[in-house]
Each structure stands twice: as C-alpha cells, then as structure tokens.
Design an enzyme around this catalytic site. Structure first.
Site, PDB file in Angstrom:
ATOM      1  N   TYR A  81     -10.653  -3.383   3.428  1.00 31.19           N
ATOM      2  CA  TYR A  81      -9.757  -2.915   4.491  1.00 31.19           C
ATOM      3  C   TYR A  81     -10.633  -2.646   5.714  1.00 31.19           C
ATOM      4  O   TYR A  81     -11.419  -1.712   5.724  1.00 31.19           O
ATOM      5  CB  TYR A  81      -9.052  -1.635   4.036  1.00 31.19           C
TER       6      TYR A  81
ATOM      7  N   GLU B 250       0.864  -1.177   0.000  1.00 30.24           N
ATOM      8  CA  GLU B 250       0.000   0.000   0.000  1.00 30.24           C
ATOM      9  C   GLU B 250       0.900   1.226   0.000  1.00 30.24           C
ATOM     10  O   GLU B 250       1.721   1.409   0.898  1.00 30.24           O
ATOM     11  CB  GLU B 250      -0.927   0.022   1.217  1.00 30.24           C
TER      12      GLU B 250
ATOM     13  N   ASP C 187      -5.544   9.767   9.071  1.00 31.52           N
ATOM     14  CA  ASP C 187      -4.170   9.455   9.451  1.00 31.52           C
ATOM     15  C   ASP C 187      -3.781  10.116  10.760  1.00 31.52           C
ATOM     16  O   ASP C 187      -4.068  11.291  10.983  1.00 31.52           O
ATOM     17  CB  ASP C 187      -3.206   9.909   8.353  1.00 31.52           C
TER      18      ASP C 187
END
Length: 268
Positions: free
Chosen positions: A175, A49, A60
């Site tokens: 995911y 990734e 993030d």
C-alpha cells in the site's frame, strides 16, 4: 495461491487494475456493514479493505475518524469485525478481505488468537498501520503461518532500506501512501507517484496499490495507469455519511461503478 494473489493474477491476464475500496466496519451502523460490503462488490470491488475502528488513529483524517467514532458508539469491536467477515464469507468465497487498523486491538485480542480467528473467519490480509516492518517480523510470520498476507505501507519518504525490509516480510501487495499527511488530505503529485511505483515494484516484487487522496474516477484512472491497484477510502465514507442510511448502499455502488468504468477505459 492466496485469494489476493489469485485476484491480481486474474486481473493481470485481463489487462485490468484492482479497485480496492475501504469502509469502516460498523459505520454508520453494524447492521449496514454486510449490505455495504455487498454494495462494494456490486460496484466492481476486486478487494475490500475493512477498517477496524479504533479510538486513537494516527493515519486517518477527519472523515475516517468520524466513521470510527460512529462504529465504536455502536459497540463495534475486532471480534465483531471478524464475525462480519464470517457472514460475508457465507455468500462470497472469492473477494479478498483485508483488515486495516492499528496494533492496540490486535495486541488486546492476542496475536496468536487473532491469527487463528481471522483465518477461520476468512480474512485474507492484515494491514496494521503502526506495526513497522523492522519491529514485527514475528507478527508477519504468524500471519503467514495462518495463510494471511501481512501488508505494509510505503510512503514518499520511505528509503530503499525500508523497501527491502517490507519485501522481506510482507506479502499480498504494498500500500503506497501517495502523499505526506493523513487520509483524505492534500493533493496528489501524480508525476511523483508515476516515478516511484516502478522502483517499488521492482524492489519489493509485489503488486503496488496507491491510496490517500484519490477522490474521483479521473484520478483513479491516472493512478491505475501506473499502479497495480487503486485504493479509495475517505471519498466512500463521505458517500455513506452525506445522506440517509437507507440509500447508502445504492450511493456506494453507483459511485464505485463509475470509478470502475473509467478505470477500465470505458466511457462513463
């Protein structure tokens, strides 16, 4: 069959799970990105990734935010990320590469142009964090037409309706965000993950990878016991930033190889 599908099929016949490391393209410097991708493969990566740096990330944590800031300071862009994948493909035709990032760079590039250039570069999948499935059927269709898997996130708060939406337009793998929060934060509830994964796998009909909060080989092995893939990001970024750039590739390979060994049930 795509490179991603081929990879999962091969691992299944071997009774092994996918190890998916994440790094930010251009961090700590664009000249080190290709050597770091090679280092990931050497350490046992099954899929890479590759983070597309963005100035305003929402999912993030501080570690990956810092990586994006360093990459952007060196002029890293989506176009340069595609160039990096092209370079990687000149020497590696088998390891799938998934771009992970945000909608703004893709929209600025142009979806059709991005699909064309990503395919030409050798990109296998795209995970755009802020493209919810109910709003991007057209984007997913454009990616699939270019033989690129549109990959989506599911979370502990996702409903069965969201499972169905993702199953309808996603491909490659799912995911699963293992905790509520940003990357690198919190602690995993392994029992909750173990309960969720079989239900998700049954309803979406795709392999399920688990990420966020996986920081060591022992945790990776426990996740691998119930999921199809283990995603490690923030911990790898720390390996890169907590030392000199010259030895970053060696540190990344060593760390990832240790995770791979324990995931495969071998003595560390």
């Amino acid at each position: 069959m795509s490179r991603i599908q081929t990879t999962f099929a091969a691992l299944a016949t071997q009774g092994r799970k996918a190890l998916i490391p994440f790094i930010t393209a251009g961090d700590p410097h664009p000249d080190l990105s290709l050597p770091l991708m090679r280092a990931l493969v050497a350490g046992g990566a099954d899929i890479i990734e590759l983070g597309v740096p963005f100035s305003d990330p929402m999912a993030d944590g501080p570690t990956i935010q810092r990586a994006s800031e360093r990459a952007l300071a060196h002029g890293m862009s989506l176009r340069r990320v595609l160039g990096l994948v092209s370079e990687f493909r000149r020497e590696n035709a088998t390891t799938p590469v998934v771009l992970m990032g945000y909608a703004n760079p893709v929209e600025s590039y142009g979806v059709e142009a991005f699909a064309r250039d990503a395919r030409e570069a050798g990109v296998d999948g795209v995970l755009v964090v802020d493209y919810p499935p109910e709003e991007c059927a057209s984007f997913a269709a454009t990616m699939k037409a270019a033989d690129i898997d549109p990959i989506f996130l599911l979370a502990p708060t996702s409903t069965e309706q969201r499972y169905a939406e993702v199953a309808q337009i996603g491909s490659g793998y799912i995911y699963y965000v293992s905790l509520k929060g940003v990357t690198g934060s919190g602690s995993l509830d392994l029992d909750e993950v173990a309960q969720r994964i079989p239900l998700i796998r049954q309803q979406v009909g795709m392999p399920v990878g688990v990420g966020f909060g996986i920081r060591d080989a022992a945790t990776a092995a426990r996740i691998a016991a119930v999921a199809d893939a283990v995603v490690i990001g923030s911990r790898l970024i720390e390996e890169i930033e907590n030392g000199d750039a010259e030895s970053a590739t060696e540190r990344v390979t060593t760390f990832l190889a240790g995770v791979r060994t324990v995931m495969d049930g071998e003595a560390p």
